[in-house]
Design an enzyme around this catalytic site. Structure first.
Site, mmCIF file in Angstrom:
data_model
loop_
_atom_site.group_PDB
_atom_site.id
_atom_site.type_symbol
_atom_site.label_atom_id
_atom_site.label_comp_id
_atom_site.label_asym_id
_atom_site.label_seq_id
_atom_site.Cartn_x
_atom_site.Cartn_y
_atom_site.Cartn_z
ATOM 1 N N TYR A 156 0.790 -1.272 -0.172
ATOM 2 C CA TYR A 156 -0.088 0.039 -0.006
ATOM 3 C C TYR A 156 0.655 1.257 -0.229
ATOM 4 O O TYR A 156 0.643 2.385 -0.757
ATOM 5 C CB TYR A 156 -0.836 -0.145 1.259
ATOM 6 C CG TYR A 156 -2.042 1.090 1.075
ATOM 7 C CD1 TYR A 156 -3.055 1.121 0.410
ATOM 8 C CD2 TYR A 156 -1.922 1.982 2.311
ATOM 9 C CE1 TYR A 156 -3.930 2.116 0.592
ATOM 10 C CE2 TYR A 156 -2.694 2.864 2.290
ATOM 11 C CZ TYR A 156 -3.904 3.169 1.603
ATOM 12 O OH TYR A 156 -4.923 4.001 1.655
ATOM 13 N N ASP A 157 1.736 1.527 0.834
ATOM 14 C CA ASP A 157 2.626 2.375 1.153
ATOM 15 C C ASP A 157 3.499 2.840 -0.074
ATOM 16 O O ASP A 157 3.499 4.097 -0.775
ATOM 17 C CB ASP A 157 3.828 2.297 2.360
ATOM 18 C CG ASP A 157 3.111 1.999 3.647
ATOM 19 O OD1 ASP A 157 1.730 1.689 3.412
ATOM 20 O OD2 ASP A 157 3.830 1.716 4.529
ATOM 21 N N GLU A 158 4.171 1.862 -0.729
ATOM 22 C CA GLU A 158 4.825 2.193 -1.807
ATOM 23 C C GLU A 158 3.984 2.297 -3.274
ATOM 24 O O GLU A 158 4.345 3.016 -4.033
ATOM 25 C CB GLU A 158 5.734 0.859 -2.233
ATOM 26 C CG GLU A 158 6.888 0.744 -1.075
ATOM 27 C CD GLU A 158 7.868 2.025 -0.999
ATOM 28 O OE1 GLU A 158 8.121 2.503 -2.020
ATOM 29 O OE2 GLU A 158 8.369 2.465 0.157
ATOM 30 N N VAL A 200 -10.227 0.651 12.340
ATOM 31 C CA VAL A 200 -10.617 0.447 13.979
ATOM 32 C C VAL A 200 -11.706 1.014 14.184
ATOM 33 O O VAL A 200 -12.522 0.535 15.277
ATOM 34 C CB VAL A 200 -9.182 1.074 14.593
ATOM 35 C CG1 VAL A 200 -9.089 2.697 14.336
ATOM 36 C CG2 VAL A 200 -9.122 0.850 16.000
ATOM 37 N N THR A 221 -1.367 1.806 22.941
ATOM 38 C CA THR A 221 -0.718 3.150 23.306
ATOM 39 C C THR A 221 -0.252 3.903 21.864
ATOM 40 O O THR A 221 0.138 5.207 21.885
ATOM 41 C CB THR A 221 0.739 3.226 24.182
ATOM 42 O OG1 THR A 221 1.613 2.303 23.597
ATOM 43 C CG2 THR A 221 0.353 2.940 25.459
ATOM 44 N N GLN A 222 -0.314 3.099 20.716
ATOM 45 C CA GLN A 222 -0.244 3.681 19.240
ATOM 46 C C GLN A 222 -1.306 4.781 19.260
ATOM 47 O O GLN A 222 -2.217 4.694 19.860
ATOM 48 C CB GLN A 222 -0.176 2.697 18.358
ATOM 49 C CG GLN A 222 -1.384 2.069 18.104
ATOM 50 C CD GLN A 222 -1.611 0.821 18.784
ATOM 51 O OE1 GLN A 222 -1.291 0.773 20.072
ATOM 52 N NE2 GLN A 222 -2.343 -0.429 18.060
ATOM 53 N N ARG A 224 -3.597 7.608 16.692
ATOM 54 C CA ARG A 224 -4.092 8.115 15.302
ATOM 55 C C ARG A 224 -4.779 9.359 15.617
ATOM 56 O O ARG A 224 -5.096 9.754 16.844
ATOM 57 C CB ARG A 224 -4.956 7.029 14.705
ATOM 58 C CG ARG A 224 -4.339 5.471 14.409
ATOM 59 C CD ARG A 224 -3.312 5.790 13.275
ATOM 60 N NE ARG A 224 -2.796 4.423 12.895
ATOM 61 C CZ ARG A 224 -1.965 3.877 13.199
ATOM 62 N NH1 ARG A 224 -1.164 4.255 14.324
ATOM 63 N NH2 ARG A 224 -1.389 2.764 12.902
ATOM 64 N N PRO A 287 2.384 2.020 12.428
ATOM 65 C CA PRO A 287 3.102 3.112 13.158
ATOM 66 C C PRO A 287 2.598 3.483 14.292
ATOM 67 O O PRO A 287 1.186 3.286 14.726
ATOM 68 C CB PRO A 287 2.336 4.012 11.847
ATOM 69 C CG PRO A 287 2.122 3.538 10.750
ATOM 70 C CD PRO A 287 1.353 2.097 11.236
HETATM 71 N N1 UDP Z 1 -6.431 -1.499 15.769
HETATM 72 C C1 UDP Z 1 -6.579 -2.234 17.065
HETATM 73 N N2 UDP Z 1 -7.581 -3.105 17.038
HETATM 74 C C2 UDP Z 1 -8.353 -3.530 15.801
HETATM 75 C C3 UDP Z 1 -7.850 -2.829 14.655
HETATM 76 C C4 UDP Z 1 -6.957 -1.802 14.749
HETATM 77 O O1 UDP Z 1 -5.813 -2.081 17.834
HETATM 78 O O2 UDP Z 1 -9.239 -4.229 15.753
HETATM 79 C C5 UDP Z 1 -5.205 -0.483 15.643
HETATM 80 C C6 UDP Z 1 -4.306 -0.895 14.719
HETATM 81 O O3 UDP Z 1 -3.133 -1.733 15.137
HETATM 82 C C7 UDP Z 1 -3.679 0.739 14.542
HETATM 83 C C8 UDP Z 1 -4.785 1.254 14.747
HETATM 84 O O4 UDP Z 1 -5.771 0.506 15.469
HETATM 85 O O5 UDP Z 1 -2.710 1.025 15.228
HETATM 86 C C9 UDP Z 1 -5.624 1.834 13.428
HETATM 87 O O6 UDP Z 1 -5.788 0.916 12.362
HETATM 88 P P1 UDP Z 1 -6.750 0.821 11.183
HETATM 89 O O7 UDP Z 1 -6.816 -0.632 10.780
HETATM 90 O O8 UDP Z 1 -7.758 1.705 11.315
HETATM 91 O O9 UDP Z 1 -5.631 1.665 10.230
HETATM 92 P P2 UDP Z 1 -4.257 2.144 10.067
HETATM 93 O O10 UDP Z 1 -4.307 3.669 10.820
HETATM 94 O O11 UDP Z 1 -3.106 1.408 10.691
HETATM 95 O O12 UDP Z 1 -3.885 2.367 8.755
#
Ligand code: UDP
Length: 327
Positions: A156-158, A200, A221-222, A224, A287
């Site tokens: 996706y990224d590339e 998510v 703790t990540q 968005r 990320p």
């Molecule tokens: N995530 C999660 N549980 C889930 C789905 C996603 O903890 O059931 C986390 C995922 O690891 C990421 C963030 O939520 O850190 C956002 O995930 P998403 O799939 O929405 O897309 P992304 O922002 O990674 O492209």
């Protein structure tokens, strides 16, 4: 600058690839509302016919089933080509990497070819993912990215990075009026929660509404930054529609950052759910932080998001889109 009403799409014909996807369907609907004639192209790989079912009898709306990674000619003049077609959920990256690469490389090339043939403007929806595991926060457009080309997200990224390079090549070599949006996490009604498609926000909604465990990847703790879909579409249509933005790339997203745990707790609270948190391994290359610098969007587009996350989540809950799309 006031609302989106400052840009008219009256009497303009717009081709939207991925027009029956989550963002695509909102884009088609808003463009029709603003007076455009809309040709919606979708192969229903991740988009769904029901997303544009309510538009199908609109006199200025045409739906065509087509995979843009294969050549396409609308056979009529268009003023703007918006290339949105792509699977976008990280859970799909594992299962459909070749399709994802094709939609954003061959697909972007084919869509650019249409714009070139009909002397139309070209609008590409790129992504915050091109920044990979970023090192600067909030992340500005000038940050060049830190992507694992070989990793699971590399397809996706590339592909999106190549799509951007295609746009700039057509801009430099053919003088095409291209604009690139780097979209940060967006949510709202019509976003899928099912299977590999689920992002998510709709996944957590779906789990919360069924009182099932909320699946936290890693320790939660990540971060968005979540933009409500109508804010996102307003920003996108400003970038696509305003004069004087040839060759520009702009971050479109909400600059308010939340941890995934914050999000889970907000959704549990809002739905009154009895769901518990359940912890699962962090997917590779997920990320750690993601937050946009939207200075350029503020300056060039006079745009910033208006919808607070709690209001956006409430609108999503009321639309019932957290629970209706189970496979
Ligand atoms: N995530 C999660 N549980 C889930 C789905 C996603 O903890 O059931 C986390 C995922 O690891 C990421 C963030 O939520 O850190 C956002 O995930 P998403 O799939 O929405 O897309 P992304 O922002 O990674 O492209």
């Amino acid at each position: 600058m006031s609302g989106l009403s400052d840009i008219s799409y009256d009497n303009r014909t717009v081709l939207v690839t991925g027009g029956s996807g989550f963002l695509g369907s909102w884009m088609c609907e808003t463009l029709l509302h603003k007076g455009a004639e809309v040709i919606c192209l979708d192969n229903y790989a991740s988009g769904r016919p029901e997303n544009t079912e309510h538009l199908k009898n609109h006199p200025k709306f045409t739906r065509i089933v087509h995979d843009i990674s294969k050549p396409y000619d609308p056979g009529r003049a268009v003023d703007l080509v918006c290339h949105l077609a792509s699977r976008a959920s990280p859970l799909e990256f594992e299962h459909y990497p070749i399709q994802i690469l094709k939609s954003n490389t061959l697909g972007t090339m084919n869509a650019l070819g249409i714009a070139r043939k009909y002397e139309a403007r070209f609008f590409f929806t790129s992504t915050s993912e091109i920044y990979g595991e970023a090192a600067i926060f909030p992340t500005p457009e000038t940050y060049r990215g830190n992507v694992n080309t070989l990793g699971i997200r590399g397809c996706y990224d590339e592909a999106k990075r190549a799509g951007e390079a295609f746009c700039m090549a057509y801009f430099r070599q053919h003088g095409l009026d291209v604009r690139i949006a780097r979209i940060f996490n967006t949510y709202g009604p019509r976003m899928r929660s099912d299977g590999h498609y689920g992002r998510v926000v709709p996944r957590f909604f779906d789990q919360a509404m069924h009182n099932e465990p909320i699946t936290i990847f890693g320790d939660g703790t990540q971060t968005r930054s979540f933009c409500y879909v109508t804010d996102q579409i307003t920003g996108l249509l400003r970038l696509a529609g305003l004069p004087g933005l040839k060759g520009e790339v702009v971050n479109i997203g909400n600059p308010v950052e939340y941890t995934i745990l914050d999000l889970a707790k907000m959704i549990i609270d809002l739905t009154g759910s009895s769901s518990q948190l359940s912890y699962h391994p962090m997917p590779p290359d997920d990320p750690t932080r993601r937050v946009p610098d939207i200075t350029k969007a503020r300056e060039k587009l006079g745009w910033e998001p208006k919808v607070d996350i709690r209001d956006g989540l409430m609108m999503m809950k009321e639309s019932n889109s957290g629970s209706v799309h189970r496979s």
